[in-house]
Scaffold this active site. Structure first.
Site, PDB file in Angstrom:
ATOM      1  N   LYS A 230     -26.735 -12.482  33.880  1.00  0.00           N
ATOM      2  CA  LYS A 230     -27.876 -12.984  32.602  1.00  0.00           C
ATOM      3  C   LYS A 230     -28.637 -13.791  33.225  1.00  0.00           C
ATOM      4  O   LYS A 230     -29.053 -13.473  34.341  1.00  0.00           O
ATOM      5  CB  LYS A 230     -26.562 -13.796  32.224  1.00  0.00           C
ATOM      6  CG  LYS A 230     -25.641 -13.179  31.591  1.00  0.00           C
ATOM      7  CD  LYS A 230     -25.199 -13.505  29.999  1.00  0.00           C
ATOM      8  CE  LYS A 230     -23.790 -12.700  29.419  1.00  0.00           C
ATOM      9  NZ  LYS A 230     -23.190 -13.306  28.561  1.00  0.00           N
ATOM     10  N   ARG A 265     -15.819 -11.473  32.678  1.00  0.00           N
ATOM     11  CA  ARG A 265     -16.047 -10.919  32.048  1.00  0.00           C
ATOM     12  C   ARG A 265     -17.664 -10.744  33.117  1.00  0.00           C
ATOM     13  O   ARG A 265     -18.720 -11.507  33.168  1.00  0.00           O
ATOM     14  CB  ARG A 265     -16.371 -10.548  30.474  1.00  0.00           C
ATOM     15  CG  ARG A 265     -17.122  -9.801  30.361  1.00  0.00           C
ATOM     16  CD  ARG A 265     -17.429  -9.822  28.955  1.00  0.00           C
ATOM     17  NE  ARG A 265     -17.929  -8.360  28.289  1.00  0.00           N
ATOM     18  CZ  ARG A 265     -19.302  -8.068  28.255  1.00  0.00           C
ATOM     19  NH1 ARG A 265     -20.584  -8.775  29.485  1.00  0.00           N
ATOM     20  NH2 ARG A 265     -19.817  -6.819  27.579  1.00  0.00           N
TER      21      ARG A 265
HETATM   22  C1  9MG Z   1     -20.583  -8.364  25.092  1.00  0.00           C
HETATM   23  N1  9MG Z   1     -20.454 -10.032  26.122  1.00  0.00           N
HETATM   24  C2  9MG Z   1     -21.681 -10.101  26.342  1.00  0.00           C
HETATM   25  N2  9MG Z   1     -21.605 -11.083  27.190  1.00  0.00           N
HETATM   26  C3  9MG Z   1     -21.028 -12.060  26.422  1.00  0.00           C
HETATM   27  C4  9MG Z   1     -19.945 -13.034  27.358  1.00  0.00           C
HETATM   28  O1  9MG Z   1     -20.580 -12.999  27.707  1.00  0.00           O
HETATM   29  N3  9MG Z   1     -18.799 -12.837  26.793  1.00  0.00           N
HETATM   30  C5  9MG Z   1     -17.871 -12.225  25.389  1.00  0.00           C
HETATM   31  N4  9MG Z   1     -16.522 -11.744  25.168  1.00  0.00           N
HETATM   32  N5  9MG Z   1     -18.826 -11.081  25.533  1.00  0.00           N
HETATM   33  C6  9MG Z   1     -19.664 -10.533  25.883  1.00  0.00           C
END
Ligand code: 9MG
Length: 301
Positions: A230, A265
């Protein structure tokens, strides 16, 4: 009393004895989109997305998150038909071929329903089931749900994110969503929460959330953290290109795991799995008590 639920099994936790921190699991990201910030367009055909998902499983992913609509800052929404066209063939193919659970990344009730019918076993909703019909649909489907915090909407959320106290506000939101989800009939053992790094938050907000992540881990449900590639990682490392943010992402995820995140994730499954292995091995070795702080002298002091 019934046995352990899906999330407990995934986390390898004995029912009723969920630890505050422990066996952190890795959720591999599969974007079936032409416009995601990190891998936009790379896996937008069903074949490419399927092959990518299989690679993530081989690298050690514990579950897969399949998304057909980008939620990156500035992203525009797609309609239900297009989202279904993107994700269903991938879920259908994976469901009979991989042993790991499949999560559907969506806020749309119609997509939740069709994806679960096709074999998805979890819903990841960046809007925390706030869309009309989402709460009841998730309750009816009876699968685990990720309730994430987001300020605003993806198209404009990064224009001027503002909070008086980001940690308190995100915490309050998640407490409220857990309550609302339970009232709608979603079992607490099927709820996962996520502070939503980068969703209507700047780098300072994200750092404050990471610094106090333990507060979210103490909400009584598993915590998911997603910082993979990110912008915050880019700002902290000076890496403009998302694909060059792997090391920074691994570091951030390791900190998140140490502060109680049970699900990470990530795009870079192999790197994250290796880092967790080293951390887990080290966590099993008792640390000697440090008696006194050694004085360090550098050669040119
Ligand atoms: C779909 N998506 C993109 N970034 C995310 C994040 O940080 N958490 C979750 N739950 N979904 C995400």
């Amino acid at each position: 009393m019934s046995g352990p639920g899906f999330i407990d099994q995934l986390l390898g936790v004995v029912f009723g004895q969920r630890p505050k921190a422990g066996p952190t699991r890795v959720m591999g990201i599969v974007n079936v989109t032409p416009d995601s910030f990190s891998d936009g367009g790379k896996y937008d055909s069903a074949d490419a997305a399927y092959a990518h998902a299989m690679r993530l499983v081989a690298e050690g992913a514990d579950l897969l998150d399949i998304g057909g609509e980008s939620t990156r800052p500035g992203a525009v929404e797609v309609d239900v038909e297009e989202e279904l066209r993107r994700v269903l063939p991938v879920i259908e193919r994976l469901a009979t071929r991989v042993a790991v659970p499949i999560s559907i990344d969506t806020s749309k009730p119609e997509v939740m329903r069709a994806a679960v019918d096709a074999g998805a076993g979890m819903i990841n909703d960046v809007r925390g089931l706030r869309r009309e019909g989402a709460l009841d649909t998730a309750a009816m489907l009876g699968v685990p749900v990720v309730l994430m915090h987001m300020q605003g909407e993806p198209c404009s959320m990064q224009e001027a994110p503002a909070y008086d106290d980001v940690v308190a506000e995100v915490h309050r939101f998640l407490v409220e969503r857990i309550f609302v989800a339970e009232m709608a009939g979603i079992a607490k053992r099927n709820i996962v929460v996520d502070p939503g790094f980068g969703f209507g938050k700047n780098t300072q907000h994200n750092l404050q959330l990471l610094a106090q992540l333990q507060r979210f881990a103490e909400l009584g449900v598993p915590l998911l953290a997603g910082l993979s590639r990110k912008k915050t990682i880019g700002e902290l490392t000076g890496r403009a290109e998302p694909r060059e943010r792997v090391f920074g992402s691994v570091a951030a995820h390791l900190v998140a795991a140490q502060r109680g995140a049970l699900l990470l994730r990530v795009h870079d499954v192999a790197a994250t799995v290796d880092a967790l292995k080293v951390w887990n091995a080290l966590a099993a070795v008792p640390m000697p008590r440090v008696q006194a702080k050694p004085e360090i002298r550098w050669p040119d002091d």
